[in-house]
Enzyme design. Structure first.
Site, PDB file in Angstrom:
ATOM      1  CG  ASP A  31     -60.695  43.392  35.342  1.00 22.39           C
ATOM      2  OD1 ASP A  31     -60.362  42.210  35.113  1.00 22.39           O
ATOM      3  OD2 ASP A  31     -59.884  44.344  35.330  1.00 22.39           O
ATOM      4  CG  HIS A  48     -62.470  32.839  35.703  1.00 21.03           C
ATOM      5  ND1 HIS A  48     -62.420  34.213  35.532  1.00 21.03           N
ATOM      6  CD2 HIS A  48     -61.264  32.376  35.265  1.00 21.03           C
ATOM      7  CE1 HIS A  48     -61.245  34.555  35.006  1.00 21.03           C
ATOM      8  NE2 HIS A  48     -60.518  33.456  34.849  1.00 21.03           N
ATOM      9  CB  SER A  76     -61.920  41.081  25.721  1.00 24.67           C
ATOM     10  OG  SER A  76     -60.609  40.566  25.894  1.00 24.67           O
ATOM     11  CG  LEU A 142     -82.266  42.998  32.193  1.00 19.36           C
ATOM     12  CD1 LEU A 142     -81.988  44.458  32.500  1.00 19.36           C
ATOM     13  CD2 LEU A 142     -81.560  42.100  33.199  1.00 19.36           C
ATOM     14  CB  ILE A 206     -62.371  51.750  27.996  1.00 19.89           C
ATOM     15  CG1 ILE A 206     -63.786  51.514  27.535  1.00 19.89           C
ATOM     16  CG2 ILE A 206     -61.430  51.920  26.815  1.00 19.89           C
ATOM     17  CD1 ILE A 206     -64.454  52.752  26.979  1.00 19.89           C
TER      18      ILE A 206
HETATM   19  C1  IPE Z   1     -61.581  43.118  30.291  1.00 18.89           C
HETATM   20  O1  IPE Z   1     -60.811  42.631  31.336  1.00 18.89           O
HETATM   21  C2  IPE Z   1     -62.332  42.010  29.618  1.00 18.89           C
HETATM   22  C3  IPE Z   1     -63.425  41.409  30.383  1.00 18.89           C
HETATM   23  C4  IPE Z   1     -63.826  41.784  31.565  1.00 18.89           C
HETATM   24  C5  IPE Z   1     -64.098  40.312  29.736  1.00 18.89           C
HETATM   25  P1  IPE Z   1     -59.273  42.224  31.116  1.00 18.89           P
HETATM   26  O2  IPE Z   1     -58.797  41.724  32.417  1.00 18.89           O
HETATM   27  O3  IPE Z   1     -59.162  41.302  29.953  1.00 18.89           O
HETATM   28  O4  IPE Z   1     -58.618  43.622  30.718  1.00 18.89           O
HETATM   29  P2  IPE Z   1     -57.130  44.121  30.862  1.00 18.89           P
HETATM   30  O5  IPE Z   1     -56.256  43.064  30.249  1.00 18.89           O
HETATM   31  O6  IPE Z   1     -56.856  44.269  32.323  1.00 18.89           O
HETATM   32  O7  IPE Z   1     -57.102  45.423  30.156  1.00 18.89           O
HETATM   33  C1  IPE Z   2     -62.299  39.087  34.627  1.00 24.72           C
HETATM   34  O1  IPE Z   2     -61.351  38.733  35.589  1.00 24.72           O
HETATM   35  C2  IPE Z   2     -62.751  37.918  33.801  1.00 24.72           C
HETATM   36  C3  IPE Z   2     -62.337  37.975  32.395  1.00 24.72           C
HETATM   37  C4  IPE Z   2     -61.560  38.873  31.862  1.00 24.72           C
HETATM   38  C5  IPE Z   2     -62.844  36.935  31.533  1.00 24.72           C
HETATM   39  P1  IPE Z   2     -59.824  38.559  35.223  1.00 24.72           P
HETATM   40  O2  IPE Z   2     -59.580  37.148  34.834  1.00 24.72           O
HETATM   41  O3  IPE Z   2     -59.391  39.564  34.230  1.00 24.72           O
HETATM   42  O4  IPE Z   2     -59.155  38.830  36.628  1.00 24.72           O
HETATM   43  P2  IPE Z   2     -57.876  39.725  36.915  1.00 24.72           P
HETATM   44  O5  IPE Z   2     -58.094  41.046  36.268  1.00 24.72           O
HETATM   45  O6  IPE Z   2     -56.709  38.993  36.313  1.00 24.72           O
HETATM   46  O7  IPE Z   2     -57.798  39.815  38.389  1.00 24.72           O
HETATM   47 MG    MG Z   3     -58.646  41.438  34.333  1.00 28.99          MG
END
Ligand code: IPE
Ligand code: IPE
Ligand code: MG
Length: 257
Positions: A31, A48, A76, A142, A206
């Site tokens: 994240d 990303h 997700s 792995l 989570i």
């Molecule tokens: C969780 O992160 C999903 C992934 C890392 C793929 P999100 O950024 O989507 O989660 P929330 O919205 O902060 O809970």
């Molecule tokens: C995680 O980073 C990647 C995915 C959820 C696919 P985010 O895109 O959620 O980045 P933040 O949480 O907005 O900083």
């Molecule tokens: Mg996020």
């Protein structure tokens, strides 16, 4: 990476069970890509992109640190609610990763497994995911579990549905349904539960990840964004894990008489 007082994990701490053991299965909520980019005045997609580089580092580090199963939360079930351009950027990065990295992963004996809902995915993505699984099925290194279009609740619902169908068809008695039967109907059947769940970005939640499987996982929340994740961060999480005592509701010898 900020330093901590936690003891550094080393290969000599390897033990099959108990305190000080290395985690067999590490699952990561990757994240903070967006915030990493925003802090630098860059578009989210750049976060990303750098996140994919961190993912490559994580796979390498997992291998070097003796982790046997690595699950990465890549997309997700709820991430579809993001703007279409961002969803499309994420899909394109997965395509690119699968095309560019599969040969290398295969060479490194990595076994790829995908968890999450496959119905409704773009057909070329589905093809790439299935190819990755098929090509690496016989590998002994792995196990890389890619959680894509994954949601813990959705996974449990689909397991419940299949169990209900088995009961309806007379193949399973309701009394025979136990923890093992449910586990066997999840996407993660045959994968050990995660010992350690790491989340970057500082969020303490989570987000629908491995809800059933993480019942007794240890959690480490790292105060860095995913594009900054590296081997040192991985080692810090493992050090934190190895300093803990897992009790599973029972008592350990060290807890005193
Ligand atoms: C969780 O992160 C999903 C992934 C890392 C793929 P999100 O950024 O989507 O989660 P929330 O919205 O902060 O809970
Ligand atoms: C995680 O980073 C990647 C995915 C959820 C696919 P985010 O895109 O959620 O980045 P933040 O949480 O907005 O900083
Ligand atoms: Mg996020």
């Amino acid at each position: 990476m900020s330093s901590t007082n936690l003891q550094k994990w080393t290969a000599s701490d390897l033990a099959p069970d108990g305190a000080g053991a290395a985690p067999r299965h590490v699952a990561i909520i990757m994240d903070g890509n967006g915030r990493w980019a925003a802090a630098r005045g860059l578009p989210r997609v750049e976060g990303h992109r750098r996140g994919v580089e961190a993912l490559r580092r994580a796979v390498r580090a997992a291998h070097e640190l003796g982790v046997r199963h690595l699950t990465l939360y890549s997309f997700s079930a709820e991430n579809w609610s993001r703007p279409v351009e961002e969803v499309s950027d994420l899909m394109n990065l997965l395509r690119l990763f699968m095309r560019r990295d599969l040969a290398e992963l295969h060479k490194g004996e990595v076994r790829v497994k995908v968890i999450g809902e496959r119905a409704g995915l773009p057909s070329d993505i589905l093809g790439l995911l299935e190819e990755a699984e098929a090509r690496t099925r016989g590998n002994s290194g792995l196990q890389l579990v890619v959680a894509f279009n994954y949601g813990g609740r959705q996974e449990i619902v689909s397991a419940v549905r299949r169990i209900a169908e088995a009961v309806r068809d007379g193949k399973l008695a309701p009394e025979a349904i136990d923890v093992g039967v449910v586990a066997d109907h999840l996407d993660t059947a045959n994968i050990p539960d995660p010992d350690l769940v790491i989340r970057t970005s500082g969020e303490l939640r989570i987000s629908n990840f491995l809800l059933w499987q993480s019942a007794y996982a240890e959690f480490v929340f790292l105060p860095l964004h995913w594009p900054d994740f590296d081997k040192a961060a991985f080692e810090e999480a493992l050090a934190s894990f190895s300093a803990r005592q897992r009790r599973y509701g029972g008592r350990t010898a060290r807890a005193g008489a």
